[in-house]
Structure formats: structure tokens, C-alpha cells
Design a protein around this motif. Structure first.
Motif, mmCIF file in Angstrom:
data_model
loop_
_atom_site.group_PDB
_atom_site.id
_atom_site.type_symbol
_atom_site.label_atom_id
_atom_site.label_comp_id
_atom_site.label_asym_id
_atom_site.label_seq_id
_atom_site.Cartn_x
_atom_site.Cartn_y
_atom_site.Cartn_z
ATOM 1 N N LYS A 84 -0.996 9.729 -13.819
ATOM 2 C CA LYS A 84 -1.012 11.179 -13.673
ATOM 3 C C LYS A 84 0.339 11.697 -13.198
ATOM 4 O O LYS A 84 0.833 12.718 -13.692
ATOM 5 N N VAL A 85 0.943 10.986 -12.240
ATOM 6 C CA VAL A 85 2.270 11.388 -11.773
ATOM 7 C C VAL A 85 3.289 11.253 -12.892
ATOM 8 O O VAL A 85 4.145 12.116 -13.087
ATOM 9 N N THR B 72 2.832 14.086 -15.253
ATOM 10 C CA THR B 72 3.344 15.324 -14.673
ATOM 11 C C THR B 72 4.849 15.401 -14.772
ATOM 12 O O THR B 72 5.431 16.451 -15.080
ATOM 13 N N ARG B 73 5.508 14.274 -14.531
ATOM 14 C CA ARG B 73 6.974 14.257 -14.642
ATOM 15 C C ARG B 73 7.421 14.551 -16.068
ATOM 16 O O ARG B 73 8.365 15.307 -16.289
ATOM 17 N N CYS B 74 6.719 13.951 -17.038
ATOM 18 C CA CYS B 74 7.083 14.200 -18.436
ATOM 19 C C CYS B 74 6.839 15.655 -18.813
ATOM 20 O O CYS B 74 7.639 16.264 -19.527
ATOM 21 N N CYS B 75 5.738 16.229 -18.311
ATOM 22 C CA CYS B 75 5.453 17.638 -18.607
ATOM 23 C C CYS B 75 6.486 18.558 -17.983
ATOM 24 O O CYS B 75 6.901 19.553 -18.589
ATOM 25 N N ASP C 11 0.829 -1.211 0.000
ATOM 26 C CA ASP C 11 0.000 0.000 0.000
ATOM 27 C C ASP C 11 0.859 1.254 0.000
ATOM 28 O O ASP C 11 0.565 2.232 -0.705
ATOM 29 N N ARG C 12 1.921 1.222 0.777
ATOM 30 C CA ARG C 12 2.805 2.387 0.850
ATOM 31 C C ARG C 12 3.497 2.634 -0.477
ATOM 32 O O ARG C 12 3.610 3.772 -0.939
ATOM 33 N N MET C 13 3.968 1.572 -1.111
ATOM 34 C CA MET C 13 4.639 1.715 -2.404
ATOM 35 C C MET C 13 3.658 2.158 -3.472
ATOM 36 O O MET C 13 4.027 2.909 -4.387
ATOM 37 N N SER C 14 2.411 1.699 -3.387
ATOM 38 C CA SER C 14 1.406 2.135 -4.356
ATOM 39 C C SER C 14 1.093 3.617 -4.194
ATOM 40 O O SER C 14 0.903 4.329 -5.180
ATOM 41 N N ASP C 15 1.041 4.078 -2.939
ATOM 42 C CA ASP C 15 0.767 5.499 -2.702
ATOM 43 C C ASP C 15 1.897 6.383 -3.200
ATOM 44 O O ASP C 15 1.673 7.495 -3.686
ATOM 45 N N CYS C 16 3.133 5.908 -3.059
ATOM 46 C CA CYS C 16 4.303 6.735 -3.422
ATOM 47 C C CYS C 16 4.833 6.414 -4.805
ATOM 48 O O CYS C 16 5.789 7.054 -5.254
#
Length: 420
Positions: free
Chosen positions: A404-405, A408-411, A114-119
Motif C-alpha cells: 500500500k505504501v 501510494t508512492r507511485c500514485c 519489527d521497527r524496519m517492518s513498520d517503517c
């Protein structure tokens, strides 16, 4: 390398632990078990931060409390997280000492997942640095990123926009060509003197269609030529869809050339109609550029077990309720029974539209027992469909945030490149 004493001391973050040398060799911690294999002190310093030969003491600049819990795992065989310590930090300590996430207790494994999925830790592996000996040149890699990653550069965004425009045009032309009055309207417009400018409308449609197909063909060929792994490129679902969308056009053109424009085969050929309508798969090409479609595809890919579970639930319920419905509505009184339920396969249609709460109304039970069964069928369908939906929903949210993350990194990298 031989140690100066039979007793080894580990200094982890200022806290000392003493072990016999023989025990060090049998420890399940890879980093410690490799110490006795070192042939020189330089190799030893690759595994630890410092070494005191006089006291036979190894220094590790790591978290002492985390190592204490790891030693409890060595003694008792159960590994749990340190209270009030970040799960990712503890997992980093585990990797340093040579442990894996599978060594954790099941409850702690779920917390880590769960923690790895959140981050989004495990979704973005570090790119392997390209060695100068590799044959692929820099410009080939740039072309690949331009065609494969629409957010990698300004040119990639322009090409993606052009590709989307061709997809929309192709979809409009394909949908318009199925209208009943399409050809009639074109011929009527061509016969009117005031509409003489539209006399070439039909050839213009074919030209537009050919241009769109040409763009898709060139795009697919270029992406194949610059791909790193040709076999992996062919196996990708989106590339298979591209091939299925492009091939029917060339088959249709070939058949037109061989059999003639107005031949009986062209007018009544079912296979050609199927090939033509397969071009609707072009709309899936939009998944390369829209986050929502990418999220849907990634969710279906990761939730195939839940989808199979849902299918099994529906099939089992369909078999049970269709047999009971056929018996109650028709089987008990074949002479005056409800003919809509004359067979179990016919009753399966009623079961599926009832379980999904669609209810077209084309067939329905008329007996009291059949209506009671219909109510039970509807309630059962709501419950059975809701059970796996929760897992699919959470997976969809996770995939959406992940993509989405990444977007965002690519943008951000694109913005930095544009500014530079």
C-alpha cells in the motif's frame, strides 16, 4: 600513513576515547581499523570528519552515546540498543562504524526487524543511478516501466485497464463456452429468421478470443524484449503463468488445423480440453493490477515455511487419526464394520474434512469409540490449524501495508508527473 603518537584519540560528538595504535588495528569496527591503512591525509578525511596531527586526534560528528554502547560491545562482546534511542538511528550508527544487524543480541534483532517492518526501510532500496555508458536507452526504460508498473504513468494505467478488460472478456467467454446449452442455443438462434443477425455469433466468439490472445501475446513479447534481465523475466511466476495461459490457444489452433474441426480427436481429446481450461490462469494476470492479489502472492512467498509447517501438521494428524479410525470402525469387526472406513486411505478423507471442520456428511463414525475419536480429531484440527495461522496473518498485514505504501508512492509520483 604513520601517526605522530602511539596513542590515538577519538573525538565522537564531543566525547573523547583514547586507544593505543596497535589496538586500533584489531578493533572489530571497520571504519577504525582502516585508519592505519590510509596513505595520506586526504584518504584519512574520507573516514573521519577532521584530523588534528599535533594531538593525533580524530573527529567524528556522530552520536557519542551510541558509540559508547558500541565500545561496550568491543569490550564485552554484547551489543544492545541505547535506551530511549530510535532503533533505526542506532542501526544507522552501527552501519557507519562497520557493524551489521547480526552483531546485535537476538532480542534487539527482533526489535530492529519489527521497527524496519513498520517503517518499510528495507523494502524500498535506493535505485542505482544509471550511468551514461549503459547501452539501454531512455525510451526502452520508459516502455519497460509502462508495461511492468501500471502506476508509473498515465499511459501505463490505460494499458493496464485495457489488459484488465481483455482478461475479463476472456474469462466470460471461457466460462460461457462450458455451459451445456451454449452450442445448442447458438444453433437455435441461427435457425430462427428473427435472429438472423446472430447467425455469425459463433465466429464472432472465435474472433474475440483471437483478439484477446493476440493482445496478451504482443504484451508478453514486448515486455520480454524491453526487460533488463531476460533470464530473470522468464523465471518470474507471473510471466510463467502468462506463458501457460497463452500457449494452449496456439496448440489448440494447431491441432484444429492438422486434425480438422470436427474430428474424433477434437471431440474426445482430453489433452486439448486440459489445455483449453488452462486459460483460466488468465485471471491471475489481475494480480498485476490489484493490491489484494499482490498481497496474497507476496504473503505465500514469504510464509512458505509456515505453509510447510501447516502441511506437516495436517499430514501427521491425518496418519494418526486415519489409522485409529480404520481400526475402531472397521478393523475390530471386519464382518459388520463400517465399510466407509475399510482402508486407511479412505479414512484419510474423513480426517481431513473433520480437521478442517467442513464435515460433508458423506461418511461418519457409528461406534461410540469412533465418535469420541471424531471429536478429538475436530478439536485437534482447530488447534493445529490455528498455530501457524497467526504468523501468516501478521505476514499478510505486513505485506499489505508494504504494498500500500509502495502504491501510494507511485500514485504521488504519477500525480506530480501529471501536474508537470
Amino acid at each position: 600513513m604513520k601517526f605522530g603518537s602511539r596513542l590515538c584519540t577519538l573525538n565522537v560528538g564531543g566525547r573523547t576515547f583514547s586507544f593505543p595504535v596497535d589496538l586500533m588495528k584489531r578493533l572489530p569496527l571497520r571504519r577504525l581499523s582502516q585508519l592505519h591503512r590510509c596513505m595520506s591525509e586526504s584518504e584519512l578525511l574520507e573516514l573521519c570528519d577532521d584530523y588534528d596531527r599535533d594531538r593525533n586526534e580524530f573527529f567524528f560528528d556522530r552520536h557519542s552515546e551510541a558509540f559508547s554502547f558500541i565500545m561496550l560491545y568491543v569490550q564485552h562482546g554484547k551489543l544492545r540498543f541505547v535506551p530511549h534511542m530510535c532503533e533505526l538511528s542506532f542501526y544507522n550508527e552501527m552501519l557507519y562504524w562497520g557493524l551489521e544487524s547480526s552483531d546485535l543480541q537476538p532480542c534487539c534483532q527482533r526489535r530492529l526487524d519489527d521497527r524496519m517492518s513498520d517503517c518499510f526501510v528495507h523494502f524500498f532500496p535506493e535505485e542505482r543511478p544509471r550511468s551514461p555508458e549503459e547501452p539501454r536507452s531512455c525510451w526502452l526504460e520508459r516502455i519497460r516501466r509502462t508495461f511492468e508498473e501500471p502506476t508509473s504513468s498515465l499511459v501505463a494505467q490505460i494499458l493496464a485497464s485495457v489488459s484488465m478488460l481483455f482478461v475479463v472478456i476472456s474469462m466470460v467467454m471461457l466460462c460461457a463456452s462450458t455451459l451445456p446449452d451454449w452450442k445448442t442455443a447458438v444453433s437455435d438462434w441461427s435457425s430462427l429468421s428473427d435472429w438472423s443477425s446472430l447467425s455469425d455469433w459463433s465466429p464472432l466468439c472465435r474472433i474475440i478470443e483471437a483478439v484477446c490472445i493476440g493482445w496478451f501475446t504482443v504484451e508478453c513479447i514486448v515486455r520480454f524484449l524491453v526487460s533488463v534481465d531476460k533470464w530473470e523475466f522468464v523465471r518470474r511466476p507471473l510471466n510463467i503463468i502468462d506463458l501457460l495461459a497463452i500457449t494452449p490457444y496456439y496448440v489448440s489452433v494447431t491441432m484444429t488445423i492438422l486434425t480438422g474441426e470436427n474430428s474424433q480427436l477434437q471431440r474426445a481429446g482430453v489433452s486439448l480440453r486440459v489445455l483449453r481450461i488452462m486459460r483460466i490462469f488468465w485471471v491471475i494476470k489481475l494480480a498485476r493490477h490489484f493490491l489484494g492479489l499482490q498481497t496474497l502472492g507476496l504473503t505465500l512467498r514469504r510464509c512458505y515455511r509456515e505453509m510447510m509447517m501447516l502441511l506437516v501438521f495436517v499430514c501427521v494428524a491425518m496418519a494418526i487419526f486415519s489409522a485409529l479410525a480404520q481400526l475402531l470402525e472397521h478393523g475390530l469387526d471386519p464382518e459388520a464394520g463400517n465399510e466407509d472406513y475399510a482402508s486407511i486411505p479412505a479414512a484419510c478423507w474423513w480426517v481431513i474434512i473433520s480437521m478442517t471442520t467442513v464435515g460433508y456428511g458423506d461418511m461418519y463414525p457409528v461406534t461410540v469409540a469412533g465418535r469420541v475419536l471424531g471429536g478429538v480429531c475436530v478439536v485437534s484440527g482447530i488447534v493445529l490449524l490455528a498455530l501457524p495461522i497467526t504468523f501468516i496473518y501478521h505476514s499478510f498485514i505486513q505485506c499489505y501495508h508494504e504494498l500500500k505504501v509502495r502504491s501510494t508512492r507511485c500514485c504521488n509520483s504519477l500525480s506530480a508527473e501529471f501536474i508537470n
